[in-house]
Design a protein around this motif. Structure first.
Motif, PDB file in Angstrom:
ATOM      1  N   VAL A  33       0.865  -1.142  -0.061  1.00 54.54           N
ATOM      2  CA  VAL A  33      -0.071   0.089   0.001  1.00 54.54           C
ATOM      3  C   VAL A  33       0.852   1.183   0.018  1.00 54.54           C
ATOM      4  O   VAL A  33       1.759   1.294   0.958  1.00 54.54           O
ATOM      5  N   MET A  34       0.722   2.075  -0.961  1.00 50.46           N
ATOM      6  CA  MET A  34       1.447   3.155  -1.075  1.00 50.46           C
ATOM      7  C   MET A  34       0.877   4.404  -0.623  1.00 50.46           C
ATOM      8  O   MET A  34      -0.301   4.664  -0.993  1.00 50.46           O
ATOM      9  N   GLY A  35       1.543   5.586  -0.045  1.00 47.42           N
ATOM     10  CA  GLY A  35       0.707   6.707   0.096  1.00 47.42           C
ATOM     11  C   GLY A  35       1.504   8.085   0.167  1.00 47.42           C
ATOM     12  O   GLY A  35       2.924   7.790   0.197  1.00 47.42           O
ATOM     13  N   TRP A  36       0.937   9.160   0.149  1.00 50.52           N
ATOM     14  CA  TRP A  36       1.704  10.355   0.249  1.00 50.52           C
ATOM     15  C   TRP A  36       0.951  10.904   1.702  1.00 50.52           C
ATOM     16  O   TRP A  36      -0.204  10.947   1.767  1.00 50.52           O
ATOM     17  N   PHE A  37       1.955  11.437   2.316  1.00 52.60           N
ATOM     18  CA  PHE A  37       1.698  12.158   3.614  1.00 52.60           C
ATOM     19  C   PHE A  37       2.241  13.487   3.506  1.00 52.60           C
ATOM     20  O   PHE A  37       3.187  13.616   2.793  1.00 52.60           O
ATOM     21  N   ARG A  38       1.612  14.481   4.509  1.00 54.40           N
ATOM     22  CA  ARG A  38       2.415  15.766   4.514  1.00 54.40           C
ATOM     23  C   ARG A  38       2.518  16.080   5.840  1.00 54.40           C
ATOM     24  O   ARG A  38       1.695  15.923   6.725  1.00 54.40           O
ATOM     25  N   GLN A  39       3.442  17.315   5.986  1.00 53.60           N
ATOM     26  CA  GLN A  39       3.708  17.787   7.336  1.00 53.60           C
ATOM     27  C   GLN A  39       4.279  19.293   7.080  1.00 53.60           C
ATOM     28  O   GLN A  39       5.100  19.497   6.604  1.00 53.60           O
ATOM     29  N   ALA A  40       3.195  20.153   7.614  1.00 57.11           N
ATOM     30  CA  ALA A  40       3.455  21.633   7.736  1.00 57.11           C
ATOM     31  C   ALA A  40       4.124  21.963   9.147  1.00 57.11           C
ATOM     32  O   ALA A  40       3.923  21.071  10.047  1.00 57.11           O
ATOM     33  N   PRO A  41       4.797  23.197   9.179  1.00 62.67           N
ATOM     34  CA  PRO A  41       5.638  23.381  10.323  1.00 62.67           C
ATOM     35  C   PRO A  41       4.503  23.731  11.377  1.00 62.67           C
ATOM     36  O   PRO A  41       3.510  24.237  11.350  1.00 62.67           O
ATOM     37  N   GLY A  42       4.849  22.857  12.571  1.00 62.96           N
ATOM     38  CA  GLY A  42       4.057  22.868  13.795  1.00 62.96           C
ATOM     39  C   GLY A  42       2.965  22.021  13.692  1.00 62.96           C
ATOM     40  O   GLY A  42       2.034  22.232  14.486  1.00 62.96           O
ATOM     41  N   LYS A  43       2.746  21.388  12.717  1.00 59.33           N
ATOM     42  CA  LYS A  43       1.509  20.396  12.730  1.00 59.33           C
ATOM     43  C   LYS A  43       2.063  18.723  12.504  1.00 59.33           C
ATOM     44  O   LYS A  43       3.111  18.760  12.282  1.00 59.33           O
ATOM     45  N   SER A  70      -1.291   7.940  -8.157  1.00 52.18           N
ATOM     46  CA  SER A  70      -1.278   6.868  -9.245  1.00 52.18           C
ATOM     47  C   SER A  70      -0.147   6.041  -9.085  1.00 52.18           C
ATOM     48  O   SER A  70       0.993   6.404  -8.492  1.00 52.18           O
ATOM     49  N   ARG A  71      -0.020   4.744  -9.413  1.00 53.18           N
ATOM     50  CA  ARG A  71       1.220   4.010  -9.404  1.00 53.18           C
ATOM     51  C   ARG A  71       1.481   3.225 -10.735  1.00 53.18           C
ATOM     52  O   ARG A  71       0.679   3.119 -11.529  1.00 53.18           O
ATOM     53  N   ASP A  72       2.829   2.965 -11.000  1.00 54.55           N
ATOM     54  CA  ASP A  72       3.094   2.208 -12.019  1.00 54.55           C
ATOM     55  C   ASP A  72       4.077   1.145 -11.422  1.00 54.55           C
ATOM     56  O   ASP A  72       5.336   1.434 -11.268  1.00 54.55           O
ATOM     57  N   ASN A  73       3.719  -0.389 -11.270  1.00 54.13           N
ATOM     58  CA  ASN A  73       4.377  -1.061 -10.556  1.00 54.13           C
ATOM     59  C   ASN A  73       5.651  -1.750 -11.494  1.00 54.13           C
ATOM     60  O   ASN A  73       6.677  -1.766 -10.959  1.00 54.13           O
ATOM     61  N   ALA A  74       5.444  -1.509 -12.918  1.00 58.59           N
ATOM     62  CA  ALA A  74       6.316  -1.946 -13.710  1.00 58.59           C
ATOM     63  C   ALA A  74       7.880  -0.781 -13.710  1.00 58.59           C
ATOM     64  O   ALA A  74       8.686  -1.493 -13.881  1.00 58.59           O
ATOM     65  N   LYS A  75       7.399   0.462 -13.275  1.00 60.43           N
ATOM     66  CA  LYS A  75       8.398   1.192 -13.059  1.00 60.43           C
ATOM     67  C   LYS A  75       8.814   1.497 -11.582  1.00 60.43           C
ATOM     68  O   LYS A  75       9.674   2.372 -11.267  1.00 60.43           O
ATOM     69  N   ASN A  76       8.151   0.832 -10.640  1.00 58.86           N
ATOM     70  CA  ASN A  76       8.513   0.937  -9.399  1.00 58.86           C
ATOM     71  C   ASN A  76       8.336   2.411  -8.863  1.00 58.86           C
ATOM     72  O   ASN A  76       9.321   3.070  -7.994  1.00 58.86           O
TER      73      ASN A  76
END
Length: 118
Positions: A33-43, A70-76
């Motif tokens: 399972v792939m994901g994107w997270f984010r962190q802003a200053p102070g949060k 999106s994901r491209d498993n062939a290109k990792n």
């Protein structure tokens, strides 16, 4: 050794677009399972979007209709297309992978800065 390397961050004006990429190595992407997270200053770090091994996507309410994962498993690789960016999207964006092979593995990238100016 599992490794995730993000790219594509930068500075953009409000309303603009950026495309983040995450190159994976040493990770069985087809079962992760792939994901994107984010962190802003102070949060706290927060989930932005995720995509399952079957391609099922999940988005935080604050990015729905604006971001696409999106994901491209062939290109990792996985991508995060970010449109209609807002100043509140400013944060460090992290790529994440988690998978199970006897036990649960979790890997994080080093992060890439996204800055949106008004």
């Amino acid at each position: 050794q599992a490794q995730l390397v993000e790219s594509g961050g930068g500075s953009v004006q409000a309303g603009g677009s950026l495309r983040l990429s995450c190159a994976a190595s040493g990770i069985p992407l087809r079962i992760a399972v792939m994901g994107w997270f984010r962190q802003a200053p102070g949060k706290q770090r927060e989930l932005v979007a995720s995509i399952s091994s079957a391609g099922r996507t999940n988005y935080a309410d604050f990015v729905k209709e604006r971001f696409t994962i999106s994901r491209d498993n062939a290109k990792n690789t996985i991508h995060l297309q970010m449109n209609s960016l807002k100043p509140e999207d400013t944060a460090v964006y992290y790529c994440n992978a988690n998978w199970s092979l006897g036990r649960v593995y979790v890997s994080w990238g080093q992060g890439t800065q996204v800055t949106v100016s008004s």
